[in-house]
Design an enzyme around this catalytic site. Structure first.
Site, PDB file in Angstrom:
ATOM      1  N   ARG A 183      12.589 -11.157  12.701  1.00 11.38           N
ATOM      2  CA  ARG A 183      13.030 -10.769  11.348  1.00 11.38           C
ATOM      3  C   ARG A 183      12.132  -9.623  10.903  1.00 11.38           C
ATOM      4  NH1 ARG A 183      11.690 -11.691   6.090  1.00 11.38           N
ATOM      5  NH2 ARG A 183      13.406 -12.030   4.627  1.00 11.38           N
TER       6      ARG A 183
ATOM      7  N   LYS B  56       3.435  -8.498   7.291  1.00 13.60           N
ATOM      8  CA  LYS B  56       2.779  -9.603   6.567  1.00 13.60           C
ATOM      9  C   LYS B  56       1.266  -9.425   6.473  1.00 13.60           C
ATOM     10  CE  LYS B  56       6.326 -13.018   6.559  1.00 13.60           C
ATOM     11  NZ  LYS B  56       6.932 -14.224   7.110  1.00 13.60           N
TER      12      LYS B  56
HETATM   13  N1  HH2 Z   1       9.548 -14.334   5.529  1.00 11.86           N
HETATM   14  C1  HH2 Z   1       9.880 -13.899   4.304  1.00 11.86           C
HETATM   15  C2  HH2 Z   1      11.086 -14.295   3.720  1.00 11.86           C
HETATM   16  N2  HH2 Z   1      11.957 -15.079   4.386  1.00 11.86           N
HETATM   17  N3  HH2 Z   1      12.548 -16.284   6.307  1.00 11.86           N
HETATM   18  C3  HH2 Z   1      12.256 -16.720   7.533  1.00 11.86           C
HETATM   19  N4  HH2 Z   1      13.120 -17.493   8.215  1.00 11.86           N
HETATM   20  N5  HH2 Z   1      11.066 -16.398   8.149  1.00 11.86           N
HETATM   21  C4  HH2 Z   1      10.140 -15.607   7.538  1.00 11.86           C
HETATM   22  O1  HH2 Z   1       9.065 -15.361   8.128  1.00 11.86           O
HETATM   23  C5  HH2 Z   1      10.422 -15.127   6.226  1.00 11.86           C
HETATM   24  C6  HH2 Z   1      11.666 -15.500   5.623  1.00 11.86           C
HETATM   25  C7  HH2 Z   1       8.945 -12.999   3.569  1.00 11.86           C
HETATM   26  O2  HH2 Z   1       9.278 -11.635   3.790  1.00 11.86           O
HETATM   27  P1  HH2 Z   1      10.127 -10.739   2.765  1.00 11.86           P
HETATM   28  O3  HH2 Z   1      11.501 -11.260   2.620  1.00 11.86           O
HETATM   29  O4  HH2 Z   1      10.046  -9.309   3.143  1.00 11.86           O
HETATM   30  O5  HH2 Z   1       9.319 -10.842   1.422  1.00 11.86           O
HETATM   31  P2  HH2 Z   1       9.629 -11.577   0.052  1.00 11.86           P
HETATM   32  O6  HH2 Z   1       9.646 -13.033   0.341  1.00 11.86           O
HETATM   33  O7  HH2 Z   1       8.483 -11.152  -0.831  1.00 11.86           O
HETATM   34  O8  HH2 Z   1      10.966 -11.093  -0.444  1.00 11.86           O
END
Ligand code: HH2
Length: 275
Positions: free
Chosen positions: A254, A220
């Protein structure tokens, strides 16, 4: 302590790894890499081999500024992946804020719903309540399009904790038992670097609500601010953040990089369990 996710009962006696499977063109760190169901399923299987305890399949990016995706498009991305992963030995979580996606994902075999909106959408509670799946309730200030504009708190830890506790009460009222619930402070979701650091430093305060805490810091932007590194060069910082989160009470991390995180946690676990 254990977590109920449909037919799975996950022991939380050691920290668990949730491996991220983004079936999106625009996720902030891996957008477009696994947009076909075949590629996404291959990636998911690789993450399980590397040590993922849970998979988190998402069809909508929630990065700051991301545009919403229609129900149909999200289902078109997620359902074929679930179909290909039927019978896999770990629970599959689906990362969605949409009740219709929740319902169809559960029907297609999802064992957990990860909602960055903490089941606030109308009928989201009902969509998951009767199913027995696990539920991750996450805190977010605002929505992905605007959340990083000017987040404000008087006491970020107290406010996030109070919000999550109120969502737990609502979930319990709707018939979702505590053994199915996970809490997530939502790193990067409507938070400045200072807010994120306060939450990580005082994560134990969120954990003191008595439910397992999930921490998502992998790759992040806070890690970019601290190290000066671009997103593709944030692995060491992500590992450090995951270890700190676990040391401060997180039961689930995660992450995108499962193998490296598993190795780091193995060292952590070895030290902590032989004291
Ligand atoms: N962060 C992201 C997405 N979903 N869910 C939970 N519970 N906690 C988190 O910190 C979280 C989440 C963001 O990461 P990522 O899925 O890699 O990115 P994107 O939202 O751009 O797909």
């Amino acid at each position: 302590m254990f977590l109920r996710c449909g037919k799975f009962e996950l022991s939380l006696s050691r920290p668990l790894i949730m491996g991220v499977v983004n079936v999106t063109p625009d996720s902030f760190s891996d957008g477009g890499l696994w947009i076909s169901a075949e590629k996404a399923a291959e990636h998911a299987l690789r993450l399980v081999k590397e040590g993922a305890d849970i998979l988190d399949v998402g069809g909508e990016s929630s990065r700051p500024g991301a545009l919403p995706v229609s129900v149909e498009d999200e289902l078109r991305r997620v359902l074929p992946v679930l179909e290909r992963l039927k019978g896999i030995e770990v629970p599959i979580s689906v990362d969605t804020v949409k009740p219709e996606v929740m319902r169809q994902a559960i029907r297609a075999g999802a064992s957990m719903i990860n909602d960055i909106n903490a089941l606030l959408a109308p009928s989201a509670m009902e969509a998951v309540a009767g199913s027995g799946v696990g539920v991750c309730l996450m805190h977010m200030q605002g929505d992905p399009q605007t959340m990083q504009k000017n987040p404000q708190y008087k006491d970020v830890v107290a406010e996030v904790k109070a919000f999550l506790e109120s969502r737990v009460r609502e979930a319990e009222k709707a018939g979702i038992s505590r053994e199915r619930l996970v809490l997530d402070p939502g790193f990067g979701f409507g938070k400045t670097v200072v807010h994120n650091l306060a939450l990580l430093r005082r994560l134990q305060s969120i954990a003191s609500a008595g439910l397992p805490v999930l921490a998502g810091l992998s790759r992040k932007s806070i890690l970019g601010v601290i190290t000066g590194n671009q997103v593709e060069d944030r692995l060491p910082a992500s590992i450090a953040a995951a270890l700190i989160a676990v040391a401060n009470g997180a039961k689930i991390v995660r992450v995108h990089d499962v193998k490296a995180t598993r190795d780091a946690l193995a060292v952590f676990n070895a030290v902590m369990s032989n004291g």
